[in-house]
Design an enzyme around this catalytic site. Structure first.
Site, PDB file in Angstrom:
ATOM      1  CB  THR A 167      19.606  -5.668 -33.089  1.00  0.00           C
ATOM      2  OG1 THR A 167      20.143  -4.408 -33.523  1.00  0.00           O
ATOM      3  CG2 THR A 167      19.888  -6.721 -34.124  1.00  0.00           C
ATOM      4  CE1 TYR A 205      28.742  -3.852 -38.258  1.00  0.00           C
ATOM      5  CE2 TYR A 205      30.923  -4.824 -37.911  1.00  0.00           C
ATOM      6  CZ  TYR A 205      29.904  -3.969 -37.513  1.00  0.00           C
ATOM      7  OH  TYR A 205      30.052  -3.226 -36.363  1.00  0.00           O
ATOM      8  CB  THR A 235      31.668  -1.933 -26.662  1.00  0.00           C
ATOM      9  OG1 THR A 235      32.576  -1.184 -27.486  1.00  0.00           O
ATOM     10  CG2 THR A 235      31.181  -1.049 -25.531  1.00  0.00           C
TER      11      THR A 235
END
Ligand SMILES: NC(=O)c1ccc[n+]([C@@H]2O[C@H](COP(=O)([O-])OP(=O)(O)OC[C@H]3O[C@@H](n4cnc5c(N)ncnc54)[C@H](O)[C@@H]3O)[C@@H](O)[C@H]2O)c1
Length: 408
Positions: free
Chosen positions: A111, A219, A249
């Site tokens: 990513t 995850y 974030t």
């Protein structure tokens, strides 16, 4: 009258005199010199733009890198950042490089993007290695920021087995490296270790509420076991570990179309599409700006706090407030569209950051509007870039949980 014209005149008035011979000699010489001058000025005309180009190139070469502090050998650290070409990792790279450290970024570009760190390529303190942390790595470092892991739901659900391998085998490899070279390791853990929390706000001593077999378990459980591994290495092998539980974030270089609320609203507003709010929009979320997180990570790494620490912004806003604020900041005429409420959309998510305040002297300082403006500016530039490359990302629906969409 030019010098050549004067000599021509002299020769014409006294055809056979020695004067004439002398003046014709002068005339020839002058014509020759004049010719040379013309050639020289022609050459000069051609060369000057080239000189200018060289000057520009030299300038761009010397101004190529952002300013970097000088650190003496004793203060300069060799730092490894896994996942350093990703959103958070690239900002951390910027901070540590500008602070004068030697930074090695390891990334498999799942990513992450080279573009995020390209401004450092070639710098003597910087190295970029295309490597998957699931494979062992042998380098000499003093500190390891272990960030390698897909972070957004579509990315980590894309290949759950790989997400598990990255968070388990990858973390074991990095802890093994830390043990071998005596480095300190900071794990980028997540607020998702708290799962669907039953307590608000979430403090570090809350053990969480995670479904071990749900679609997000690769995850959530991957990060939970990564934390377990850190403390096993600390207890058994004496490895120095730091664990940051990172909350939502945002900022420049975040992924544009990963279905999260901030990126979705910005993309929708910039593209003149309706901002989609699920339910009444009264559910709250809290977002920290990326520079605040980076400062927290560095403070934690250099502290003596080995137990987990929450890093997030506790300032809550409703989803509707976010939608209206982003719409106004973009100056968009988009409507706000209310869609049916998602059944299991958490009503609240908020970090308790007392520990970070007390033990690191850290708290977020970037106001939401300021951070959003920076993210909007980045998205606008990215859309231009994508358009020039014939690719326009579409905002994705909010992430799917149990067949329903919800805000993240
Ligand atoms: N961004 C957030 O809001 C947030 C919240 C909580 C936790 N975190 C954690 O912070 C870290 C960074 O997140 P991010 O938002 O920058 O995500 P990101 O996807 O932008 O960055 C992750 C980076 O890790 C790399 N990577 C993935 N698997 C790898 C592998 N096997 N080997 C090497 N590199 C690999 C990716 O290519 C990418 O560059 C992650 O560990 C994430 O779990 C982020």
């Amino acid at each position: 009258m030019s010098c050549v014209a004067v000599l021509r005149c002299l020769g014409a008035h006294c055809p056979r005199s020695p004067h004439r011979q002398f003046s014709s000699f002068l005339l020839n010489r002058s014509i020759q010199e004049n010719g040379e001058l013309k050639i020289e000025s022609k050459i000069e005309e051609i060369i000057e733009p080239l000189r200018e180009k060289i000057r520009d190139l030299e300038k761009s070469f010397t101004q190529k890198y952002p300013p970097v502090k000088f650190l003496s050998e004793k203060d300069r650290k060799r730092i490894l950042i896994t996942g350093g070409a990703g959103f958070v990792g690239s900002h951390l790279t910027d901070k540590l490089m500008m602070d004068g450290h030697e930074v090695t970024v390891v990334d498999n570009f799942f990513t992450g993007r080279k573009r995020n760190v390209e401004h450092w390529i070639g710098h003597e303190n910087f190295e970029l290695i295309n490597h998957d942390v699931v494979e062992p790595l042998y380098i000499e470092v003093d500190q390891i920021y272990h960030l390698a892991s897909p972070a957004s739901p579509p990315n980590y659900m894309y290949n759950p087995i790989k997400t598990l391998k990255t968070n388990t085998i990858g973390t074991l490899n990095m802890l093994g490296l830390a043990k071998r070279v005596g480095a300190r390791l900071l794990l980028a853990s997540t607020s998702e270790v708290y799962g669907d929390p039953e307590v608000h706000p979430q403090s570090e001593d809350y053990w969480g509420h995670v479904n071990p077999i749900g679609p997000r378990a690769c995850y959530d459980e991957g990060k939970r076991v990564a934390e377990t591994m850190c403390y096993a290495y600390m207890k058994q092998e004496g490895v120095e570990v730091r664990v940051a539980r990172i909350f939502n974030t945002f900022g420049p270089r975040m992924h544009m179309n990963d279905g999260r609320v901030v990126s979705n609203f910005i993309l929708q507003a910039l593209q003149g599409e309706p901002l989609t709010v699920y339910g009444s929009g009264s559910q709250t979320r809290a977002f920290q700006y990326v520079s605040d997180l980076v400062n927290g990570l560095v403070a934690l790494m250099n502290s003596n706090v080995s137990s987990p620490v929450n890093l997030g912004n506790p300032e809550e806003h409703t989803i509707l407030e976010f939608a209206q604020l982003i719409k106004n900041l973009v100056g968009s005429g988009s409507e706000i569209q209310f869609l049916s409420e998602a059944q299991d959309d958490p009503q609240k998510r908020k970090p308790d950051i007392k520990k970070a305040k007390l033990m690191l002297g850290w708290e977020p300082v970037v106001p939401l509007e300021e951070g959003l403006n920076k993210a909007i500016h980045y998205f606008r530039k990215e859309l231009e870039y994508q358009a020039n490359n014939q690719y326009i990302p579409k905002p994705k629906p909010a992430r799917v949980k149990k067949g329903r969409t919800r805000h993240s």
